[in-house]
Motif scaffolding. Structure first.
Motif, PDB file in Angstrom:
ATOM      1  N   GLU A 174     -76.910 -24.038-100.844  1.00  0.00           N
ATOM      2  CA  GLU A 174     -78.506 -24.107-101.482  1.00  0.00           C
ATOM      3  C   GLU A 174     -79.198 -25.009-100.511  1.00  0.00           C
ATOM      4  N   TYR A 175     -79.408 -25.751-100.094  1.00  0.00           N
ATOM      5  CA  TYR A 175     -80.108 -26.570 -99.548  1.00  0.00           C
ATOM      6  C   TYR A 175     -80.978 -25.772 -98.273  1.00  0.00           C
ATOM      7  N   ALA A 176     -79.860 -25.090 -97.371  1.00  0.00           N
ATOM      8  CA  ALA A 176     -79.666 -24.642 -96.393  1.00  0.00           C
ATOM      9  C   ALA A 176     -80.765 -23.721 -96.901  1.00  0.00           C
ATOM     10  N   ARG A 177     -80.275 -23.391 -98.230  1.00  0.00           N
ATOM     11  CA  ARG A 177     -81.885 -21.470 -97.855  1.00  0.00           C
ATOM     12  C   ARG A 177     -82.201 -21.982 -98.363  1.00  0.00           C
ATOM     13  N   VAL A 178     -83.577 -23.481 -98.801  1.00  0.00           N
ATOM     14  CA  VAL A 178     -84.715 -22.992 -99.808  1.00  0.00           C
ATOM     15  C   VAL A 178     -85.659 -23.199 -97.893  1.00  0.00           C
ATOM     16  N   PRO A 179     -85.576 -23.153 -96.975  1.00  0.00           N
ATOM     17  CA  PRO A 179     -86.434 -22.774 -95.664  1.00  0.00           C
ATOM     18  C   PRO A 179     -86.443 -21.718 -95.574  1.00  0.00           C
ATOM     19  N   GLU A 180     -84.754 -21.164 -95.292  1.00  0.00           N
ATOM     20  CA  GLU A 180     -84.895 -19.280 -95.588  1.00  0.00           C
ATOM     21  C   GLU A 180     -85.165 -18.433 -96.105  1.00  0.00           C
ATOM     22  N   ASP A 181     -85.041 -18.721 -97.609  1.00  0.00           N
ATOM     23  CA  ASP A 181     -86.075 -18.559 -98.489  1.00  0.00           C
ATOM     24  C   ASP A 181     -87.185 -18.231 -98.699  1.00  0.00           C
ATOM     25  N   SER A 236     -91.802 -22.745 -95.276  1.00  0.00           N
ATOM     26  CA  SER A 236     -90.962 -21.274 -94.008  1.00  0.00           C
ATOM     27  C   SER A 236     -91.472 -22.931 -92.710  1.00  0.00           C
ATOM     28  N   CYS A 237     -91.591 -23.352 -92.637  1.00  0.00           N
ATOM     29  CA  CYS A 237     -92.256 -24.306 -91.015  1.00  0.00           C
ATOM     30  C   CYS A 237     -90.745 -25.355 -90.773  1.00  0.00           C
ATOM     31  N   SER A 238     -89.746 -25.171 -92.208  1.00  0.00           N
ATOM     32  CA  SER A 238     -88.801 -26.563 -91.796  1.00  0.00           C
ATOM     33  C   SER A 238     -87.543 -24.974 -91.064  1.00  0.00           C
ATOM     34  N   VAL A 239     -86.533 -26.193 -90.875  1.00  0.00           N
ATOM     35  CA  VAL A 239     -85.249 -26.245 -91.073  1.00  0.00           C
ATOM     36  C   VAL A 239     -83.898 -27.009 -91.320  1.00  0.00           C
ATOM     37  N   ALA A 240     -83.758 -27.120 -92.505  1.00  0.00           N
ATOM     38  CA  ALA A 240     -83.359 -27.873 -93.018  1.00  0.00           C
ATOM     39  C   ALA A 240     -81.329 -28.815 -92.753  1.00  0.00           C
ATOM     40  N   PHE A 241     -80.752 -29.596 -93.226  1.00  0.00           N
ATOM     41  CA  PHE A 241     -79.627 -29.601 -93.527  1.00  0.00           C
ATOM     42  C   PHE A 241     -78.962 -31.132 -94.238  1.00  0.00           C
ATOM     43  N   ILE A 264     -75.922 -37.041 -95.811  1.00  0.00           N
ATOM     44  CA  ILE A 264     -77.289 -37.089 -94.459  1.00  0.00           C
ATOM     45  C   ILE A 264     -77.710 -35.931 -94.721  1.00  0.00           C
ATOM     46  N   THR A 265     -79.086 -35.851 -94.547  1.00  0.00           N
ATOM     47  CA  THR A 265     -80.497 -35.116 -94.739  1.00  0.00           C
ATOM     48  C   THR A 265     -81.031 -35.341 -92.770  1.00  0.00           C
ATOM     49  N   LEU A 266     -81.434 -33.977 -92.961  1.00  0.00           N
ATOM     50  CA  LEU A 266     -82.368 -33.804 -91.606  1.00  0.00           C
ATOM     51  C   LEU A 266     -82.781 -32.320 -91.849  1.00  0.00           C
TER      52      LEU A 266
END
Length: 182
Positions: A71-78, A86-91, A161-163
Motif C-alpha cells: 500500500e505504501y509503494a502504490r501511492v506514487p505509482e497510482d 508522481s515524481c517519487s519512488v517509495a519503499f 525503514i522508509t526510503l
C-alpha cells in the motif's frame, strides 16, 4: 531551501506516510527478494524510475529488510500524472517480532545504496531516547537527478525503514523547485 520545496516534500511524505502507517500483512516479516539488477544508463543521464525502484528494492533486500509494504509503494505509482507524488519512488519495510528492523539494519540499507552510487550529502541525523538508544535516524542521498531521504523509526513494534526518492526534474516541471534536500 524554499518554502514551496518543503511544502511539496511535506505533502508527499505525509501522503506516503499516511498510506503506510500499518501493514496489510502481505510480505510481513519476509525479506524482500532481490530483484535483478537494472542496467544503469551510461554517462551522466538522469536515472529512470525503474532503476531507482530497483535500487531501493535491492538495497533493502541486501540489508535483510522485510519486503516493501504494497500500500505504501502504490501511492506514487497510482498518483495523478503531473502531481508531486508522481515524481517519487517509495519503499517502506516494517519490522515484526520475528524480523526486527533496527538502526544497524538501517545503516546496512544506506551502505547498500552507497554501493549503488548514491552519494550521502551530510552526516546522518540521529535522535536518541532517554534510554540512549537511537529511535530515529535520517540520511539524505543524491544521484543523477534524484534526491532521497532514508529514514529509520522505532515508533512501533519492530521498527520501520522508509526510503523516498524524488525526481528533481519532474518536481521542477510540476511547479516545485527541488527534492527534499535542495
Amino acid at each position: 531551501m524554499r518554502r514551496t520545496t518543503w511544502v511539496t516534500v511535506a505533502v508527499a511524505v505525509i501522503a506516503l506516510g499516511a498510506a503506510g502507517c500499518g501493514t496489510s500483512g502481505a510480505g510481513a516479516g519476509v525479506a524482500a527478494a532481490p530483484a535483478p539488477a537494472s542496467p544503469r544508463p551510461e554517462g551522466t543521464a538522469p536515472l529512470t524510475k525503474e532503476v531507482v525502484r530497483t535500487d531501493l528494492d535491492t538495497s533493502a533486500a541486501g540489508a535483510g529488510v522485510p519486503a516493501n509494504a504494497p500500500e505504501y509503494a502504490r501511492v506514487p505509482e497510482d498518483a495523478s500524472p503531473g502531481s508531486p507524488q508522481s515524481c517519487s519512488v517509495a519503499f517502506k519495510g516494517f519490522g515484526t517480532k520475528t524480523a526486527q528492523v533496527d538502526v544497524a539494519r538501517f545503516k546496512a540499507v544506506v551502505s547498500e545504496l552507497r554501493e549503488r552510487d548514491w552519494q550521502q550529502l551530510r552526516e546522518p541525523k540521529e535522535r536518541k531516547g532517554a534510554d540512549g538508544v537511537i529511535h530515529e535516524a535520517q540520511v539524505f542521498l543524491t544521484q543523477r537527478g534524484w534526491n532521497m531521504v532514508a529514514e529509520y523509526r522505532n515508533f512501533q513494534e519492530g521498527g520501520a525503514i522508509t526510503l523516498t526518492a524524488i525526481d528533481d526534474a519532474c518536481m521542477k516541471k510540476n511547479g516545485a523547485d527541488a527534492g527534499p534536500v535542495g
